[in-house]
Design an enzyme around this catalytic site. Structure first.
Site, short mmCIF file in Angstrom:
data_model
loop_
_atom_site.label_atom_id
_atom_site.label_comp_id
_atom_site.label_asym_id
_atom_site.label_seq_id
_atom_site.Cartn_x
_atom_site.Cartn_y
_atom_site.Cartn_z
N GLY A 49 10.40 -5.60 -11.25
CA GLY A 49 10.90 -5.78 -9.89
C GLY A 49 11.71 -4.58 -9.40
O GLY A 49 11.61 -4.18 -8.24
N THR A 50 12.50 -4.00 -10.29
CA THR A 50 13.35 -2.87 -9.89
C THR A 50 12.49 -1.71 -9.42
O THR A 50 12.75 -1.11 -8.36
CB THR A 50 14.24 -2.43 -11.08
OG1 THR A 50 15.03 -3.56 -11.49
CG2 THR A 50 15.14 -1.28 -10.71
N ASN B 55 18.96 -14.24 -5.59
CA ASN B 55 18.99 -14.48 -7.04
C ASN B 55 20.28 -15.15 -7.50
O ASN B 55 20.31 -15.75 -8.56
CB ASN B 55 18.81 -13.16 -7.79
CG ASN B 55 19.71 -12.06 -7.28
OD1 ASN B 55 19.64 -11.68 -6.12
ND2 ASN B 55 20.57 -11.55 -8.14
N GLN C 169 12.54 -13.56 -7.11
CA GLN C 169 12.96 -14.93 -7.48
C GLN C 169 12.08 -16.00 -6.84
O GLN C 169 12.04 -17.13 -7.31
CB GLN C 169 14.42 -15.17 -7.08
CG GLN C 169 15.43 -14.33 -7.85
CD GLN C 169 15.58 -14.76 -9.31
OE1 GLN C 169 15.22 -15.87 -9.70
NE2 GLN C 169 16.09 -13.86 -10.14
N GLY D 136 7.28 -9.85 -13.61
CA GLY D 136 6.64 -10.71 -14.62
C GLY D 136 7.59 -11.66 -15.33
O GLY D 136 7.30 -12.84 -15.50
N HIS D 137 8.76 -11.13 -15.78
CA HIS D 137 9.57 -11.94 -16.69
C HIS D 137 10.33 -13.06 -16.00
O HIS D 137 10.98 -13.88 -16.67
CB HIS D 137 10.52 -11.05 -17.51
CG HIS D 137 11.65 -10.44 -16.75
ND1 HIS D 137 12.94 -10.84 -16.94
CD2 HIS D 137 11.69 -9.46 -15.82
CE1 HIS D 137 13.74 -10.11 -16.15
NE2 HIS D 137 13.00 -9.27 -15.47
N THR E 187 -0.19 5.20 -17.24
CA THR E 187 -1.19 4.37 -17.90
C THR E 187 -0.85 2.90 -17.73
O THR E 187 0.29 2.49 -17.94
CB THR E 187 -1.25 4.73 -19.41
OG1 THR E 187 -1.59 6.11 -19.51
CG2 THR E 187 -2.29 3.89 -20.14
N CYS F 228 28.38 -7.37 -13.64
CA CYS F 228 29.40 -7.31 -14.67
C CYS F 228 29.40 -5.88 -15.14
O CYS F 228 28.36 -5.29 -15.39
CB CYS F 228 29.02 -8.27 -15.78
SG CYS F 228 29.40 -7.75 -17.42
N1 PLP Z 1 15.24 -8.47 -7.51
C1 PLP Z 1 15.75 -9.68 -7.77
C2 PLP Z 1 16.02 -10.63 -6.64
C3 PLP Z 1 16.03 -10.06 -9.08
O1 PLP Z 1 16.55 -11.26 -9.33
C4 PLP Z 1 15.75 -9.14 -10.13
C5 PLP Z 1 16.07 -9.53 -11.51
O2 PLP Z 1 16.92 -9.07 -12.16
C6 PLP Z 1 15.20 -7.89 -9.80
C7 PLP Z 1 14.96 -7.59 -8.48
C8 PLP Z 1 14.86 -6.89 -10.86
O3 PLP Z 1 13.65 -7.21 -11.50
P1 PLP Z 1 13.30 -6.60 -12.93
O4 PLP Z 1 14.23 -7.22 -13.90
O5 PLP Z 1 11.87 -7.00 -13.14
O6 PLP Z 1 13.45 -5.12 -12.82
#
Ligand code: PLP
Length: 407
Positions: A69-70, A156, A184, A205-206, A242, A331
């Site tokens: 996600g990041t 989140n 989320q 994914g996670h 890749t 944190c």
């Molecule tokens: N955006 C939101 C709303 C999230 O809750 C998270 C989770 O930490 C992320 C982005 C980041 O996703 P990732 O952990 O897959 O980089």
């Protein structure tokens, strides 16, 4: 076994994802290679792309795999900003909500510091929902200078769902593309990229029972963006590197499993969540539920502030009692800081420090909730005895050590 109530941070691997990954991990082949092994890997990637696109209501060609996600947020926000500014140099404004995850927030702030972006923060109400009047007013002000709007699908921390349909309508009326961080929301609530009108949408994914380290950006076919990462030209030249076949297969299997049970699972989780909320408010009468009520929040999210105690103390005491939860916010190397989301919702620092988030997922049961309700009163009593001790020294040292970790 401890009770895990932190599914928003990461949720356990879905058995279907584990099976798909185990199968893929023992095979070899780079999906970009032309020989048989490469073609077999490519087939698995493309089948997975189709499954994921189906689960998100998108066309397979709209999906760009990322490392999570990041990265998807960085690619969307930086890529759209650079593209729109290249098309018209005066487009340097970014409209962003005050409650975004740091993956968006820090990206926007980086663009402000290094790339001449001018950020307009869109405030939220007491439930964490964006103020559409302010958004409309800001969109009406020099719309030709706006590069993009970025507003998350669901928060989140407090789980509030955002009025994205209206956001897209307002931005669309002045021709501004909208990105949404749906990390989320994907797999938790019905979501359809095609009808959302979004230009770009990030998923991970996670958070849905897939592995860590894989995610995707859905990008509408008529939307261009400047790549962040350069190299072998994979993923339409938008994201080189890749492809991780096994993780992609696991991500797709998890997405299929979520899509297949979305309705029943959201009803089941919402019922567990409501029992949890009712029980917590009874067990600790001063506790306050934060975020939108009922169907306005994610089915698996319950977030509270507990008066007169430090969220981190409560977290550790619950952990010792066998329940794993979260304060839900940043944190810094163990130093508690009040959440930017709660502050944006109008809470004062002291109240915000008493935050605790309980999030449910596919592995959650009614027993998990009852265990929490059994151990909470004693944990809370002990945490409030410790009170806000250490608070002053925390403030002094915050920001001087480590990096935040947020989920
Ligand atoms: N955006 C939101 C709303 C999230 O809750 C998270 C989770 O930490 C992320 C982005 C980041 O996703 P990732 O952990 O897959 O980089």
């Amino acid at each position: 076994m401890p009770v895990y109530l932190d599914h928003a941070a990461t949720t356990s691997l879905h058995p279907a994802a584990l099976a798909a990954m185990t199968d893929a991990l023992v095979r070899t082949g780079n999906p970009s290679s032309l020989h048989g092994a490469g073609r077999r890997a490519r087939r698995l990637v493309e089948e997975s792309r189709e499954s994921l696109a189906r689960a998100a209501g998108a066309h397979p060609s709209e999906l760009i795999f990322t490392s999570g996600g990041t990265e998807a947020d960085n690619l969307a926000v930086k890529g759209l900003y650079w593209q729109r500014r290249a098309e018209s140099p005066e487009r340097t404004r970014i409209l962003c909500s005050t409650v975004e995850h740091h993956a968006v927030l820090d990206t926007v702030e980086w663009l402000e510091r290094h790339e001449g972006a001018e950020v307009t923060w869109i405030p939220v109400d007491g439930s964490g929902v964006v103020d559409l009047d302010v958004l409309a007013r800001e969109l009406a002000r020099e719309p030709q200078r706006i590069a993009l709007v970025t507003i998350m699908w669901a928060n989140n921390e407090v789980g509030s769902l955002q009025p994205l349909r209206q956001v897209v309508e307002l931005a669309g009326a002045v021709g501004v593309p909208v990105h949404s961080d749906a990390v989320q929301a994907f797999g938790a609530v019905p979501l359809d990229f095609a009808s959302s009108g979004l230009a770009a949408m990030s998923v991970s994914g996670h958070k849905i029972g897939g592995p860590v380290g894989i995610g995707a950006l859905f990008l509408r076919r008529d939307v261009k963006l400047v790549p962040v990462q350069h190299g072998g030209g994979q993923e339409r030249d938008v994201r080189s590197g890749t492809l991780d076949t096994a993780s992609i297969a696991g991500f797709a299997a998890a997405a299929e499993a979520c899509a297949a049970s979305l309705t029943e699972e959201s009803v089941r989780l919402a019922a567990l969540r409501d029992r949890l909320i009712e029980g917590v408010l009874q067990a600790v009468p001063g506790a306050v539920l934060r975020g939108s009520p009922g169907s306005g929040r994610l089915p698996g999210n319950a977030h509270f502030t507990f008066p007169g105690c430090e969220g981190d103390s409560l977290l550790f005491l619950l952990d010792m009692a066998g329940v794993e939860s979260s304060t839900g916010s940043a944190c810094t190397a163990g130093v508690p800081r009040p959440s930017h989301v709660l502050l944006a919702m109008g809470l004062d620092e002291e109240t915000a420090r008493g935050a605790q988030r309980f999030t449910l997922g596919h592995a959650s049961t009614a027993d998990d909730v009852e265990t929490l309700l059994r151990v909470l009163p004693a944990a809370y009593a002990q945490a409030s005895k410790a009170g806000m001790a250490g608070h002053e020294s925390s403030i002094q040292t915050a920001g001087t050590v480590g990096r935040r970790a947020e989920s």
